[in-house]
Design a protein around this motif. Structure first.
Motif, short mmCIF file in Angstrom:
data_model
loop_
_atom_site.label_atom_id
_atom_site.label_comp_id
_atom_site.label_asym_id
_atom_site.label_seq_id
_atom_site.Cartn_x
_atom_site.Cartn_y
_atom_site.Cartn_z
N GLU A 91 1.11 -1.31 -0.09
CA GLU A 91 0.23 -0.43 -0.06
C GLU A 91 0.87 0.92 0.23
OE1 GLU A 91 -3.43 2.74 2.47
OE2 GLU A 91 -2.54 0.01 3.46
N THR A 92 0.70 2.30 -1.25
CA THR A 92 0.85 2.84 -0.69
C THR A 92 0.53 4.51 -2.39
OG1 THR A 92 3.88 4.34 -1.38
CG2 THR A 92 2.29 2.61 -2.81
N SER A 93 1.34 5.68 -1.69
CA SER A 93 0.80 6.80 -2.17
C SER A 93 1.80 8.02 -3.00
CB SER A 93 -1.15 6.92 -2.01
OG SER A 93 -0.39 7.73 -0.68
N PHE A 94 1.46 8.84 -3.66
CA PHE A 94 1.86 9.83 -3.84
C PHE A 94 2.25 11.04 -2.51
CE2 PHE A 94 1.70 8.28 -8.13
CZ PHE A 94 3.16 9.02 -8.68
N PHE A 95 2.95 11.71 -2.23
CA PHE A 95 3.03 12.71 -0.61
C PHE A 95 1.98 11.76 0.57
CE2 PHE A 95 3.82 15.02 -4.27
CZ PHE A 95 5.48 15.47 -3.87
N ARG A 96 2.84 10.55 0.37
CA ARG A 96 1.85 9.87 1.97
C ARG A 96 2.34 10.45 2.78
NH1 ARG A 96 2.02 3.04 2.66
NH2 ARG A 96 0.02 3.08 3.67
N GLU A 97 1.63 10.67 4.16
CA GLU A 97 1.80 11.28 5.27
C GLU A 97 2.38 12.13 4.94
OE1 GLU A 97 4.06 8.71 8.03
OE2 GLU A 97 3.02 6.84 7.08
N ARG A 98 1.42 13.13 4.60
CA ARG A 98 1.62 15.04 4.45
C ARG A 98 2.81 15.44 5.43
NH1 ARG A 98 2.87 18.11 -0.41
NH2 ARG A 98 4.45 19.13 0.76
N PRO A 99 3.05 15.71 6.44
CA PRO A 99 3.44 16.69 7.47
C PRO A 99 4.99 16.28 7.16
CG PRO A 99 1.27 15.61 8.57
CD PRO A 99 1.37 14.70 6.69
N GLN A 100 5.41 15.40 7.11
CA GLN A 100 6.55 14.64 6.70
C GLN A 100 6.98 14.96 5.31
OE1 GLN A 100 7.14 10.78 6.06
NE2 GLN A 100 7.34 10.03 8.93
N PHE A 101 6.70 15.60 4.98
CA PHE A 101 7.03 16.12 3.33
C PHE A 101 6.66 17.56 3.69
CE2 PHE A 101 5.85 12.20 1.38
CZ PHE A 101 6.99 12.35 0.59
N ASP A 102 6.21 18.45 4.43
CA ASP A 102 5.87 19.55 5.26
C ASP A 102 7.18 20.23 5.85
OD1 ASP A 102 3.44 19.74 3.85
OD2 ASP A 102 2.68 19.44 5.55
N TYR A 103 7.17 19.16 6.77
CA TYR A 103 8.91 18.86 7.77
C TYR A 103 10.02 19.31 6.94
CZ TYR A 103 12.95 17.64 9.52
OH TYR A 103 14.49 17.63 9.78
N LEU A 104 10.09 18.27 5.45
CA LEU A 104 11.19 18.32 4.41
C LEU A 104 11.82 19.40 3.46
CD1 LEU A 104 10.95 14.78 2.71
CD2 LEU A 104 12.60 15.50 4.58
N GLU A 105 10.04 20.40 3.27
CA GLU A 105 9.74 20.73 2.19
C GLU A 105 10.32 22.68 3.02
OE1 GLU A 105 7.72 19.44 -1.22
OE2 GLU A 105 6.35 21.12 0.10
N ASN A 106 9.64 22.66 4.65
CA ASN A 106 10.02 24.09 5.27
C ASN A 106 10.81 23.96 6.40
OD1 ASN A 106 7.16 24.18 3.74
ND2 ASN A 106 5.98 23.58 5.53
N GLU A 107 11.72 22.77 6.48
CA GLU A 107 12.74 22.91 7.58
C GLU A 107 13.93 22.39 6.59
OE1 GLU A 107 10.77 22.02 11.35
OE2 GLU A 107 9.14 22.03 11.13
N LEU A 108 13.41 21.24 6.59
CA LEU A 108 15.05 20.39 5.64
C LEU A 108 15.41 20.94 5.11
CD1 LEU A 108 16.93 18.10 7.36
CD2 LEU A 108 15.98 16.51 5.88
N PHE A 109 14.78 21.25 4.36
CA PHE A 109 15.51 21.27 2.95
C PHE A 109 16.06 22.98 2.67
CE2 PHE A 109 12.93 18.11 0.33
CZ PHE A 109 13.89 17.19 0.81
N PRO A 110 15.19 23.78 3.27
CA PRO A 110 16.19 25.44 3.97
C PRO A 110 16.90 25.46 4.79
CG PRO A 110 13.83 25.26 3.66
CD PRO A 110 13.91 23.87 4.16
N ALA A 111 17.39 24.35 5.60
CA ALA A 111 18.59 23.74 6.57
C ALA A 111 19.58 23.99 5.76
CB ALA A 111 17.64 23.64 7.66
N TRP A 112 19.21 22.96 4.75
CA TRP A 112 20.37 22.13 3.51
C TRP A 112 21.10 23.86 2.92
CZ3 TRP A 112 18.23 17.01 2.50
CH2 TRP A 112 18.35 16.45 2.90
N GLN A 113 20.06 24.36 2.73
CA GLN A 113 20.21 25.55 1.26
C GLN A 113 21.75 26.58 2.26
OE1 GLN A 113 15.98 26.21 0.27
NE2 GLN A 113 17.00 26.29 -1.59
N ARG A 114 21.29 26.95 3.52
CA ARG A 114 21.05 27.68 4.71
C ARG A 114 22.77 27.34 4.48
NH1 ARG A 114 16.72 28.23 7.00
NH2 ARG A 114 17.63 26.59 8.58
N ALA A 115 23.14 26.04 5.33
CA ALA A 115 24.26 25.81 5.68
C ALA A 115 25.16 25.23 4.33
CB ALA A 115 24.26 23.81 5.80
N ALA A 116 24.44 25.26 2.85
CA ALA A 116 25.31 25.38 1.48
C ALA A 116 25.73 26.28 1.83
CB ALA A 116 24.40 24.41 0.52
#
Length: 300
Positions: A91-116
């Motif tokens: 069982e699977t779907s696109f963007f399953r468990e949306r809060p995790q993708f919100d974390y990636l896009e709003n917190e983790l990826f911006p943090a990686w951008q700043r670090a770079a």
């Protein structure tokens, strides 16, 4: 008048396999556990029976003893793979468990951008989708990465998508789904990354070349040692897998996952899963989102 010939009644054809006995269930349960680490309790007998009936019909078998013998005596391992694939839930779907993708896009990826930008990290991102099923998970991550850490800004991405089942890996690698599977994909991502079929394929959609270029698929068993040749990953997703393992299998799988997680990496698990009580190497950032403790990073 010629004497009438007695009519022969056709032999009754079994409609399906007989109920699975304790011995046969135990043999199949032990085989599944030894190979995949998946624990099948007594309540799973009905599920196992239902999942295997189609394969038994394909083989022309009508009793479980014959089927178990077929699995155990098959030198090629084909029947064992068929058995494992039958009991795995995909069982699977696109963007399953949306809060995790919100974390990636709003917190983790911006943090990686700043670090770079500050020279504290490189611009290469490696992701491991540890139970990718038919591909919706790795392709979702790929869309998020390309949208938020674009190649045009120097970012390089590699997603390694693995699964125990060869059958679902073939579907995932094809990168093609019915159009109604697009539920959950943001509209902007659909336009940017997905191609809609035409003609006889009008009811299908296909991943674009930029998505496909950054994903590599391979078969891998989380119940076995994870090869060091896989390297280390900045992000590992192992969602809705550990729930099928017992304590011993969970510990073994988790050790494998963490062995490939970079010191600053992030691990995502499923919404019904937790690492509480399983390891002292990780800390919870949010529910189902974990990072390594500083004390764990220095361990070999």
């Amino acid at each position: 008048m010629a004497p009438r010939m007695p009519l022969e009644l056709p032999q009754a054809i079994p409609l399906g396999p007989q109920p699975m006995g304790d011995r046969e269930f135990g043999q199949l349960r032990d085989l599944v556990y030894a190979h995949a680490g998946i624990h099948l309790g007594p309540a799973k007998r009905a599920l196992l029976t239902a999942r295997l009936q189609r394969r038994m019909r394909e083989l022309g078998l009508h009793d479980w003893k014959s089927y178990v013998a077929r699995v155990l005596d098959d030198a090629t391992g084909l029947e064992r793979r068929k058995l494992i694939e039958a009991i795995c839930t995909h069982e699977t779907s696109f963007f399953r468990e949306r809060p995790q993708f919100d974390y990636l896009e709003n917190e983790l990826f911006p943090a990686w951008q700043r670090a770079a930008a500050e020279g504290r990290r490189h611009k290469r991102v490696r992701v491991w989708s540890a139970a990718c099923s038919t591909g919706e998970e790795p392709f979702s991550v790929a869309m998020s990465l390309l949208a938020h850490l674009p190649v045009s800004q120097g970012w390089q991405h590699e997603i390694v998508a693995t699964d125990l089942s060869r059958r679902v890996l073939e579907k995932a690698e094809a990168g093609e789904w019915p159009i109604d599977r697009n539920v959950g994909i943001p509209e902007s991502y659909l336009k940017a990354f997905m191609l809609r079929g035409v003609g006889e394929n009008v009811r299908k959609m296909r991943a674009s070349d930029p998505l496909r270029a950054i994903i590599r698929f391979q078969q891998l068993n989380l119940n076995e040692p994870i090869p060091s040749t896989m390297g280390q990953f900045d992000l590992v997703l192992c969602r809705n897998v550990l729930i099928y393992f017992d304590a011993k299998s969970k510990a073994r799988a988790l050790d494998g996952l963490l062995s490939r997680l970079s010191p600053s990496g992030i691990l995502l698990v499923g919404h019904a899963e937790t690492l509480t009580g399983m390891t002292d190497r990780m800390r919870s950032l949010k529910p189902t989102i974990y990072a390594q403790l500083p004390s764990a990073v220095s361990r070999p």
